[in-house]
Design an enzyme around this catalytic site. Sequence first.
Site, PDB file in Angstrom:
ATOM      1  N   LYS B  35      -8.870  21.485  63.705  1.00  0.00           N
ATOM      2  CA  LYS B  35     -10.304  21.830  63.890  1.00  0.00           C
ATOM      3  C   LYS B  35     -10.913  21.719  62.292  1.00  0.00           C
ATOM      4  CE  LYS B  35      -9.235  26.733  63.668  1.00  0.00           C
ATOM      5  NZ  LYS B  35     -10.101  27.742  63.164  1.00  0.00           N
ATOM      6  N   TYR B 245     -21.446  26.977  30.626  1.00  0.00           N
ATOM      7  CA  TYR B 245     -22.819  28.003  30.664  1.00  0.00           C
ATOM      8  C   TYR B 245     -22.580  29.419  30.559  1.00  0.00           C
ATOM      9  CZ  TYR B 245     -24.786  24.212  33.389  1.00  0.00           C
ATOM     10  OH  TYR B 245     -25.542  23.159  34.046  1.00  0.00           O
TER      11      TYR B 245
END
Lengths: 347, 347
Positions: B35, B245
Amino acid sequence: MSEPTLHINLTSLQKNLNYIQTLSSPTVETAAVVKANAYGLGVDPLAVCLFNKGVNTFFVSTASEAVELRLLLQKKPTIYYLNGYSVTDYNAVNDYDIIPVLNSLAQIENFKQKLHNKPAAMQLDVGMKRLGINSYEILKAKELCRSINLKLILGHLSSADDRSDPANIQQLKQFLKLSKYFLNVPKSLSATGGTLLGKRYHFNLTRPGIGIFGGKPLKNAANVVSIELPVLQVKDIKKNEGVGYNHTFVSPTQKKIAIVGSGYADGLSRQLSNRGFLYAGSVKCPIIGRVSMDLITVDISKLPIAPINLSVLGPLQTIDDLAEQSRTIGYEVLTSLGSRYKRVYHY
Amino acid sequence: MSEPTLHINLTSLQKNLNYIQTLSSPTVETAAVVKANAYGLGVDPLAVCLFNKGVNTFFVSTASEAVELRLLLQKKPTIYYLNGYSVTDYNAVNDYDIIPVLNSLAQIENFKQKLHNKPAAMQLDVGMKRLGINSYEILKAKELCRSINLKLILGHLSSADDRSDPANIQQLKQFLKLSKYFLNVPKSLSATGGTLLGKRYHFNLTRPGIGIFGGKPLKNAANVVSIELPVLQVKDIKKNEGVGYNHTFVSPTQKKIAIVGSGYADGLSRQLSNRGFLYAGSVKCPIIGRVSMDLITVDISKLPIAPINLSVLGPLQTIDDLAEQSRTIGYEVLTSLGSRYKRVYHY
């Protein structure tokens, strides 16, 4: 509905773009950053929509994304790619009218050697210590660029999401100082955060991304993204019964739960386990137990009837709300959304 | 190499499958769970490879995944989808020879009404409190199933990754008790974890997923996945300079750093910021600063020369190592990997 559906509101997208444009003087161009498949939302309809609303300059991350965007938008807009020129990009740049951002002296040299008749941009590292020319390389860069058709000088702020951070003004000063070596070239320092810091951060071109898509640091943005998830099954659980993997939730009372057909394979982080929320209309329903790969279990005891869908993003729960529940930022919420959603675009 | 590359070793995949097969008696069938696009690795080559190595039964999550797999593998193997029958699946089931797992009385009724001539599976909820028929519904389920061609009775363990959890034996007993109502139907209780708990957990069919792909709870699995990331730029930083950042990393000394062309948009979680590692050959290089959307900054001061690539997954750093650094599990590491990698399959 039996499949997870991601609704993207292009009217909201335009509203956010328009709002960001009003922050700048009319002489400043507002570009759009659509890297990483437009932050996971689908570069195809989003870039076309922004282009039709007048955006003439786009930024992506890689040469490959730039070629994809050129094929999509055809001749007109300017397309820059941020991650730098590699010699393996030669054909892409030569054939597809895409413009690399040169981030190092070596990249300038490689670019010049084979593509000196093509335009380029250059990035200055003003304090991020990531991509870009270092301050001590500026004279050498100026010299190397003499025979290059430079279209844009870029900088990138490290801390623009925090207005009070003194790094903003320091990096603005550094950008002013270094970019003076390229007097007649247009300049760009700011993404969404920098654009919100005021006009002196705008220069010739701003390049918002997350703000257009409705995320912080833009406040009160129009909601662009909604996600509806199908309820596959509803069941009653008794007091003291455990739910989901390793029974990390043990019910203190009898409850009604919904099993929802989506999970971390759809970018709904395992961090949401026993912590996040889904909505049935305006009713907030807590996620209980672990988020699994394809399924989420939700406490719907408060609802009078079992819902067909539950919402995980929408006007009542923004990407930033979900980001907080997922212990990350809105950007990562968006780029994680994955490919299994049916994507529906609303005009 | 200038693009992030995901290497998938199909020989290792086969080794893991073979090992899992040896855990069961020869009469027990080993199916494969593929899946979510084979846990993000690409269902196309992986399912074909497993089918060629003798896997005759596959499990996916949704009807849509099941149809995709049927088109890929054509006539032969049995394909079940786990998330339950919805009336909107009618055409898929009727036309594509895929078998839904019926998880509720309502699903059995809906299935019977229009598809009584088609095979089905049924899942019993033995304690997971997720999908499946509840114990108090067992007589009604038996009655409803009388005219259905039931091919398989499934259960799913909640805590099989923890051998010592008493839930395992309780849920085994519950499965034995409830599945007795369907005496002549083949039975399946275990995914990878349950398969490792011993033969009495195997019944007629085991259905491993993560173990085949090289992840825990399988121990000492053959390494299936490696990821190489391109170094875009190298730079020196001084003592007290911040990186990335918000400058969450401030360098205690002068350092050499590599800027790597991949980030959280490629499923390398922001949780790796200042915490994860990349490898240059056998040398472990710490990620410094925040992981950003398309870039990661790495301390390479220990290396004598700048590398062209750095590795984030491979023999020295497994999906479970990266999962620990990302504060999650190997399954989520895999399903997050995203679509920007060049995927290369090794035979």
